[in-house]
Design an enzyme around this catalytic site. Structure first.
Site, PDB file in Angstrom:
ATOM      1  N   ARG A  38     -21.738   2.693   0.155  1.00  0.00           N
ATOM      2  CA  ARG A  38     -20.337   3.101   0.299  1.00  0.00           C
ATOM      3  C   ARG A  38     -20.187   4.264   1.285  1.00  0.00           C
ATOM      4  O   ARG A  38     -19.299   5.104   1.143  1.00  0.00           O
ATOM      5  CB  ARG A  38     -19.718   3.469  -1.046  1.00  0.00           C
ATOM      6  CG  ARG A  38     -19.586   2.280  -2.000  1.00  0.00           C
ATOM      7  CD  ARG A  38     -18.883   2.669  -3.273  1.00  0.00           C
ATOM      8  NE  ARG A  38     -18.903   1.565  -4.230  1.00  0.00           N
ATOM      9  CZ  ARG A  38     -18.818   1.712  -5.545  1.00  0.00           C
ATOM     10  NH1 ARG A  38     -18.696   2.921  -6.078  1.00  0.00           N
ATOM     11  NH2 ARG A  38     -18.837   0.662  -6.346  1.00  0.00           N
ATOM     12  N   ARG A  42     -13.815   5.588   1.235  1.00  0.00           N
ATOM     13  CA  ARG A  42     -12.754   6.519   0.848  1.00  0.00           C
ATOM     14  C   ARG A  42     -13.087   7.989   1.032  1.00  0.00           C
ATOM     15  O   ARG A  42     -12.190   8.831   1.001  1.00  0.00           O
ATOM     16  CB  ARG A  42     -12.373   6.257  -0.615  1.00  0.00           C
ATOM     17  CG  ARG A  42     -11.720   4.895  -0.827  1.00  0.00           C
ATOM     18  CD  ARG A  42     -11.602   4.550  -2.299  1.00  0.00           C
ATOM     19  NE  ARG A  42     -12.912   4.324  -2.886  1.00  0.00           N
ATOM     20  CZ  ARG A  42     -13.127   4.057  -4.171  1.00  0.00           C
ATOM     21  NH1 ARG A  42     -12.101   4.002  -4.996  1.00  0.00           N
ATOM     22  NH2 ARG A  42     -14.340   3.855  -4.637  1.00  0.00           N
ATOM     23  N   ARG A  51      -7.176   2.391   7.441  1.00  0.00           N
ATOM     24  CA  ARG A  51      -6.881   1.430   6.383  1.00  0.00           C
ATOM     25  C   ARG A  51      -5.468   1.582   5.822  1.00  0.00           C
ATOM     26  O   ARG A  51      -5.043   0.756   5.001  1.00  0.00           O
ATOM     27  CB  ARG A  51      -7.852   1.652   5.197  1.00  0.00           C
ATOM     28  CG  ARG A  51      -9.140   0.865   5.166  1.00  0.00           C
ATOM     29  CD  ARG A  51      -9.008  -0.571   4.710  1.00  0.00           C
ATOM     30  NE  ARG A  51      -8.056  -0.818   3.663  1.00  0.00           N
ATOM     31  CZ  ARG A  51      -8.300  -0.679   2.355  1.00  0.00           C
ATOM     32  NH1 ARG A  51      -9.483  -0.265   1.940  1.00  0.00           N
ATOM     33  NH2 ARG A  51      -7.367  -0.958   1.470  1.00  0.00           N
ATOM     34  N   ASP A  87     -16.624  -6.642   0.875  1.00  0.00           N
ATOM     35  CA  ASP A  87     -16.582  -6.502  -0.578  1.00  0.00           C
ATOM     36  C   ASP A  87     -17.320  -7.687  -1.179  1.00  0.00           C
ATOM     37  O   ASP A  87     -17.342  -8.777  -0.588  1.00  0.00           O
ATOM     38  CB  ASP A  87     -15.138  -6.470  -1.084  1.00  0.00           C
ATOM     39  CG  ASP A  87     -15.061  -6.088  -2.559  1.00  0.00           C
ATOM     40  OD1 ASP A  87     -14.954  -4.881  -2.858  1.00  0.00           O
ATOM     41  OD2 ASP A  87     -15.147  -6.997  -3.420  1.00  0.00           O
ATOM     42  N   TYR A 162     -17.577 -11.092 -13.007  1.00  0.00           N
ATOM     43  CA  TYR A 162     -16.169 -10.957 -12.598  1.00  0.00           C
ATOM     44  C   TYR A 162     -15.409 -12.255 -12.851  1.00  0.00           C
ATOM     45  O   TYR A 162     -14.280 -12.248 -13.355  1.00  0.00           O
ATOM     46  CB  TYR A 162     -16.078 -10.603 -11.108  1.00  0.00           C
ATOM     47  CG  TYR A 162     -16.271  -9.139 -10.803  1.00  0.00           C
ATOM     48  CD1 TYR A 162     -15.396  -8.177 -11.304  1.00  0.00           C
ATOM     49  CD2 TYR A 162     -17.331  -8.711 -10.006  1.00  0.00           C
ATOM     50  CE1 TYR A 162     -15.568  -6.834 -11.017  1.00  0.00           C
ATOM     51  CE2 TYR A 162     -17.510  -7.366  -9.722  1.00  0.00           C
ATOM     52  CZ  TYR A 162     -16.631  -6.430 -10.223  1.00  0.00           C
ATOM     53  OH  TYR A 162     -16.810  -5.102  -9.952  1.00  0.00           O
TER      54      TYR A 162
END
Length: 355
Positions: A38, A42, A51, A87, A162
């Site tokens: 990552r 962010r 983004r 992702d 998921y």
């Protein structure tokens, strides 16, 4: 072998002698290589800027945006490898699964897979389904030059969890109920996901990935016996499918201290270690013939420079006797991490390990 291939096979020549790939191959390195899970995301103001107003899944299908985001941490931090911005649910979306990534929640599946009839949702993935991946890799490999680009995918168990739960889960009760209650359906589900995952990695490798990482984010919810019986065959299928490319294959999971040997057994060349197990102990559990990746607790980066350097020194000391070591965090960069702390960490590891 063509002029742009390495001695290992299909691996790009430009990156073959990089510190990152040397460490993955357990060869002598000029310094311990560093990258962060990552690292593109962010924590970077430049990421938030590009983004802005673009949903996550859409951002994963725009080649120029993908390339820009992937390159940002390489420019800022001087890391030894880039990791492709995407992702783990992208290949599921690409084959038509009705899903969305909801801010603050994560992937949410509209029609969870709970019965054999539900398997019909999972068709094979083709390169045409993810043409933007090939285009983005082309942009990136030209820009990165000698810096390796890591491809990645979600492992079959994590994707299955998921799909079965319908979204993130703390206890994985629906997943485990299916695994225990209908082992044949479970095996068929994971086998189908292994095919999709392998196809997604093959697209990345054909486009120039120098290494691949398989993320099994939720595998730590399993006992070793359950992992060996119900998960390892599917992960092994993925690693075997890409073995002919001659690139390092990395396997990482969270809370997988009890599974480290099995993660290697599934076919990884490099085993990622979270922060719960010291690297020297992890090496004992994994056994010889594998490099290790890790494993600073991401939260340590909030503790100030002296504390970060102390903890980093402990990890480097624990790794001193390893055959190969890639420095990384024990999980992903936390969103509120100070980017400058990451830049300083890269410089510290490089300086301390320069040979």
């Amino acid at each position: 072998m063509s002029a742009n291939q390495s001695p290992a096979g299909k691996q790009p020549t430009a990156t073959y002698d990089s510190a990152f790939l040397k460490a993955c191959r357990r060869e002598p390195v000029p310094h311990t290589p560093v990258w962060f899970m990552r690292q593109a995301g962010r924590s970077l103001p430049e990421y938030l800027k590009v983004r802005e107003g673009i949903p996550m899944l859409e951002s994963c299908t725009r080649p120029e945006l993908i390339a820009e985001i992937t390159l940002q941490p390489v420019r800022r931090h001087g890391v030894d490898a880039a990791i492709y911005f995407s992702d783990i649910v992208v290949p599921l979306k690409a084959i038509g699964i009705d899903l969305d990534i909801k801010p603050g929640v994560g992937p949410v599946i509209a029609n969870p897979i709970r019965t054999r009839a539900d398997l019909a949702q999972l068709r094979d993935l083709t390169p045409e389904d993810v043409a933007y991946v090939t285009e983005a890799f082309g942009l990136l490999t030209r820009e990165l030059g000698t810096t390796p680009l890591i491809g990645f995918a979600g492992a079959p168990f994590t994707l299955a969890s998921y799909l079965v739960e319908g979204g993130p889960s703390r206890n994985h009760e629906h997943t485990k109920a299916l695994m225990y209650g209908d082992p044949q359906l479970w095996a068929d589900l994971l086998d189908r996901l292994a095919g999709i995952t392998a196809a997604f990695l093959e697209v990345q490798l054909e486009a120039g990935a120098s290494a691949v990482q398989l993320f099994d984010s939720w595998a730590g919810a399993l006992s070793p016996a359950d992992y060996r019986r119900s998960v390892l065959p599917a992960s092994r299928k993925v690693f075997e499918a890409v073995s002919g490319y001659g690139v390092p294959r990395i396997h990482f999971g969270v809370g997988t201290g009890e599974l480290l040997g099995l993660l290697g057994e599934a076919g990884a060349d490099v085993v990622g270690v979270d922060w719960r197990v010291p690297l020297d102990e992890a090496a004992r559990r994994v056994g010889p013939g594998k490099a290790l990746q890790g494993n600073l607790d991401p939260a340590v980066l909030f503790a100030g420079r002296e504390a970060v350097e102390t903890k980093t020194r402990e990890i480097l000391d624990a790794a001193a006797g390893l055959e190969g070591h890639v420095f990384n965090l024990g999980h992903g960069v936390l969103p509120t991490t100070d980017p400058d702390a990451l830049t300083r960490l890269v410089e510290y590891v490089h300086t301390q390990t320069a040979r």
